[in-house]
Design a protein around this motif. Structure first.
Motif, PDB file in Angstrom:
ATOM      1  N   ILE A 152      17.585  13.968  24.355  1.00 44.53           N
ATOM      2  CA  ILE A 152      18.147  14.108  23.015  1.00 44.53           C
ATOM      3  C   ILE A 152      17.461  13.100  22.111  1.00 44.53           C
ATOM      4  N   LEU A 153      17.011  13.551  20.967  1.00 46.46           N
ATOM      5  CA  LEU A 153      16.412  12.673  19.962  1.00 46.46           C
ATOM      6  C   LEU A 153      17.353  12.585  18.765  1.00 46.46           C
ATOM      7  N   LEU A 154      17.703  11.362  18.393  1.00 46.26           N
ATOM      8  CA  LEU A 154      18.583  11.106  17.260  1.00 46.26           C
ATOM      9  C   LEU A 154      17.842  10.220  16.271  1.00 46.26           C
ATOM     10  N   GLY A 155      17.886  10.559  14.993  1.00 52.70           N
ATOM     11  CA  GLY A 155      17.260   9.634  14.064  1.00 52.70           C
ATOM     12  C   GLY A 155      16.897  10.206  12.719  1.00 52.70           C
ATOM     13  N   ASP A 156      16.387   9.325  11.891  1.00 53.29           N
ATOM     14  CA  ASP A 156      15.867   9.669  10.576  1.00 53.29           C
ATOM     15  C   ASP A 156      14.363   9.834  10.741  1.00 53.29           C
ATOM     16  N   LEU A 157      13.906  11.088  10.726  1.00 57.01           N
ATOM     17  CA  LEU A 157      12.485  11.367  10.930  1.00 57.01           C
ATOM     18  C   LEU A 157      11.712  11.414   9.620  1.00 57.01           C
ATOM     19  N   ASN A 158      12.406  11.264   8.504  1.00 60.62           N
ATOM     20  CA  ASN A 158      11.751  11.326   7.193  1.00 60.62           C
ATOM     21  C   ASN A 158      10.870  12.564   7.071  1.00 60.62           C
ATOM     22  N   TYR A 172      16.789   9.236  22.828  1.00 61.12           N
ATOM     23  CA  TYR A 172      15.835   8.521  21.986  1.00 61.12           C
ATOM     24  C   TYR A 172      16.421   8.332  20.594  1.00 61.12           C
ATOM     25  N   VAL A 173      16.173   7.173  20.023  1.00 60.15           N
ATOM     26  CA  VAL A 173      16.563   6.878  18.638  1.00 60.15           C
ATOM     27  C   VAL A 173      15.297   6.493  17.890  1.00 60.15           C
ATOM     28  N   ALA A 174      15.096   7.084  16.710  1.00 55.61           N
ATOM     29  CA  ALA A 174      13.877   6.790  15.970  1.00 55.61           C
ATOM     30  C   ALA A 174      14.128   6.794  14.471  1.00 55.61           C
ATOM     31  N   HIS A 175      13.430   5.916  13.804  1.00 55.46           N
ATOM     32  CA  HIS A 175      13.422   5.892  12.339  1.00 55.46           C
ATOM     33  C   HIS A 175      11.959   5.902  11.912  1.00 55.46           C
ATOM     34  N   MET A 176      11.486   7.076  11.506  1.00 53.24           N
ATOM     35  CA  MET A 176      10.101   7.200  11.094  1.00 53.24           C
ATOM     36  C   MET A 176       9.861   6.462   9.771  1.00 53.24           C
ATOM     37  N   PRO A 177       8.635   6.000   9.539  1.00 54.92           N
ATOM     38  CA  PRO A 177       8.319   5.319   8.278  1.00 54.92           C
ATOM     39  C   PRO A 177       8.650   6.192   7.071  1.00 54.92           C
ATOM     40  N   SER A 178       8.998   5.546   5.986  1.00 57.69           N
ATOM     41  CA  SER A 178       9.360   6.258   4.763  1.00 57.69           C
ATOM     42  C   SER A 178       8.139   6.934   4.150  1.00 57.69           C
ATOM     43  N   VAL A 179       8.394   7.975   3.380  1.00 53.59           N
ATOM     44  CA  VAL A 179       7.341   8.676   2.647  1.00 53.59           C
ATOM     45  C   VAL A 179       7.626   8.526   1.155  1.00 53.59           C
ATOM     46  N   ARG A 180       6.588   8.629   0.361  1.00 51.55           N
ATOM     47  CA  ARG A 180       6.724   8.493  -1.085  1.00 51.55           C
ATOM     48  C   ARG A 180       5.876   9.558  -1.774  1.00 51.55           C
ATOM     49  N   VAL A 181       6.304   9.949  -2.951  1.00 51.02           N
ATOM     50  CA  VAL A 181       5.509  10.840  -3.787  1.00 51.02           C
ATOM     51  C   VAL A 181       4.985  10.020  -4.952  1.00 51.02           C
ATOM     52  N   LYS A 182       3.668   9.814  -4.978  1.00 49.51           N
ATOM     53  CA  LYS A 182       3.035   9.026  -6.022  1.00 49.51           C
ATOM     54  C   LYS A 182       2.064   9.890  -6.809  1.00 49.51           C
ATOM     55  N   LEU A 183       2.004   9.650  -8.110  1.00 46.01           N
ATOM     56  CA  LEU A 183       1.179  10.477  -8.988  1.00 46.01           C
ATOM     57  C   LEU A 183      -0.282  10.432  -8.574  1.00 46.01           C
ATOM     58  N   ALA A 184      -0.781   9.254  -8.242  1.00 42.60           N
ATOM     59  CA  ALA A 184      -2.197   9.118  -7.920  1.00 42.60           C
ATOM     60  C   ALA A 184      -2.508   9.519  -6.477  1.00 42.60           C
ATOM     61  N   ALA A 185      -1.617   9.158  -5.556  1.00 35.97           N
ATOM     62  CA  ALA A 185      -1.898   9.356  -4.123  1.00 35.97           C
ATOM     63  C   ALA A 185      -1.261  10.607  -3.544  1.00 35.97           C
ATOM     64  N   GLY A 186      -0.321  11.216  -4.280  1.00 43.09           N
ATOM     65  CA  GLY A 186       0.360  12.392  -3.756  1.00 43.09           C
ATOM     66  C   GLY A 186       1.473  12.007  -2.794  1.00 43.09           C
ATOM     67  N   PHE A 187       1.631  12.779  -1.720  1.00 42.37           N
ATOM     68  CA  PHE A 187       2.685  12.569  -0.728  1.00 42.37           C
ATOM     69  C   PHE A 187       2.156  11.603   0.320  1.00 42.37           C
ATOM     70  N   THR A 188       2.534  10.321   0.215  1.00 43.04           N
ATOM     71  CA  THR A 188       2.001   9.296   1.115  1.00 43.04           C
ATOM     72  C   THR A 188       2.799   9.282   2.412  1.00 43.04           C
ATOM     73  N   ALA A 189       2.290   9.960   3.417  1.00 43.90           N
ATOM     74  CA  ALA A 189       3.025  10.122   4.669  1.00 43.90           C
ATOM     75  C   ALA A 189       2.152   9.828   5.887  1.00 43.90           C
ATOM     76  N   ARG A 190       1.008   9.187   5.690  1.00 44.61           N
ATOM     77  CA  ARG A 190       0.073   8.984   6.801  1.00 44.61           C
ATOM     78  C   ARG A 190       0.680   8.155   7.921  1.00 44.61           C
ATOM     79  N   GLN A 191       1.388   7.066   7.573  1.00 40.93           N
ATOM     80  CA  GLN A 191       1.994   6.225   8.604  1.00 40.93           C
ATOM     81  C   GLN A 191       3.105   6.971   9.330  1.00 40.93           C
TER      82      GLN A 191
END
Length: 349
Positions: free
Chosen positions: A268-274, A228-247
């Motif tokens: 085997i799982l290969l990828g950027d899981l963020n 398996y190859v996967a690229h999970m959605p990116s996460v961000r740290v925002k002052l108002a919203a905090g750690f935006t990782a819902r997606q």
């Protein structure tokens, strides 16, 4: 008489390192003597002691930190190993404050950190294995895709997964890797290159609306394996919203379901899981697969950002396959480091 005095002075002075050691012992002795007569050593440094206890509790009870507010729990777990940096800082401050209370309290986070992460410091890699795999988020803005492809091919990996592929860059990677890898497939922004035949190639729906995950059956001399190859959605740290990782969390759950439904026993799982292995949001995946870095690596294997790696968000995980060794590869034109692992398929059930 003058000559005897000179000889005595020379003998007493000793060499440079010996003089420095003597000065250190004398200073340490004076410090200890001063502390013995200072009754305030137990009253000073209460704040430092409290900070030490809080840090220890965060490491021990990180799973209890709620995600309801700004995904604070996941954010803490992403950088959890770095809490150990505070231990030597508090230790130095405790000495400066001449606080016995603070120095004793610092032992608590030190012991907890070693208990949680000490196992990662040892080298668990071994020799052998029959398949080398690698994964690399090549970065959509990579200024040198040709050089990155060459670096990946030079790793000696039998199977390579690439993430964050752009339409314009795909032909570059295909051309550069063609001499090393006879088989390859690209689905959306992820791709898989293999020295062994690939069948059953298909996109994996991770609830994004576009393709950032795929699977294929790779037939090695030791047997078939689902990759398996996967690229999970990116996460961000925002002052108002905090750690935006819902997606990212939603996609991780979908990927976990796909892997659980896989018919082949070797995966085997290969990828950027963020996300790191400590992040509870990835439990749908991490609960059923092993990290090669944790099982057969040396150190934390941080992969991002490439200029100063602070977190292991690029993962190689296995199920039904035995990890032998795991490591990071040299920096390319990407903002991630490639990661690789050697696994044993022949002796796996």
């Amino acid at each position: 008489m003058a000559q005897q005095a000179y000889v005595r002075e020379t003998a007493d002075s000793g060499s440079g390192p010996e003089r420095r050691r003597d000065r250190f012992r004398r200073r340490l002795g004076r410090t200890v003597s001063g502390w013995r007569g200072d009754r305030r050593i137990w009253r000073r440094g209460i704040v430092l002691a409290a900070l030490a206890v809080v840090i220890a509790l965060v490491m021990l009870l990180h799973a209890q930190i709620p995600n309801a507010v700004g995904n604070l729990g996941s954010l803490t777990e992403t950088f959890l190993p770095w809490l150990g940096v505070f231990v030597p800082v508090l230790l130095v401050l405790g000495f400066v404050r001449r606080s016995a209370t603070a120095l004793i309290a610092v032992l608590l986070p030190a012991v907890v950190w070693l208990n949680v992460f000490g196992g990662l410091l040892s080298d668990k890699s071994a020799t052998g294995g029959d398949l080398t795999v690698a994964t690399h988020n090549v970065n959509a803005d990579n200024p040198d895709p040709t050089g990155t492809a060459r670096d990946v091919a030079a790793s000696g990996a039998d199977v390579v997964a690439l993430e964050e592929l752009t339409t314009a860059a795909v032909p570059v990677y295909e051309k550069t890797l063609a001499a090393t890898y006879k088989y390859h497939a690209v689905e959306g922004t992820v791709g898989l290159w293999s020295k062994y035949p690939m069948t059953g190639v298909q996109a994996v729906d991770i609830k994004l609306g576009w393709t950032r995950a795929m699977r294929a059956t790779v037939t090695t001399p030791e047997g078939r394996i689902a990759v398996y190859v996967a690229h999970m959605p990116s996460v961000r740290v925002k002052l108002a919203a905090g750690f935006t990782a819902r997606q990212r969390d939603k996609s991780a759950n979908a990927l976990g379901e796909a892997i659980a439904d896989e018919k082949l026993p070797r995966k085997i799982l290969l990828g950027d899981l963020n996300g790191t292995m400590n992040d509870r949001a990835l439990n749908a995946v991490t609960s059923q697969m092993r990290s090669t870095q944790g099982a057969a690596g040396s150190g934390f294997g941080f992969s991002w950002p490439a200029s100063f790696p602070m977190a292991r968000i690029d993962q190689i995980m296995v199920q039904g396959v035995e990890p032998v060794s795991s490591w990071t590869l040299p920096q390319t034109g990407s903002d991630h480091l490639p990661v690789a692992a050697r696994v044993n398929i022949a002796t796996s059930s």
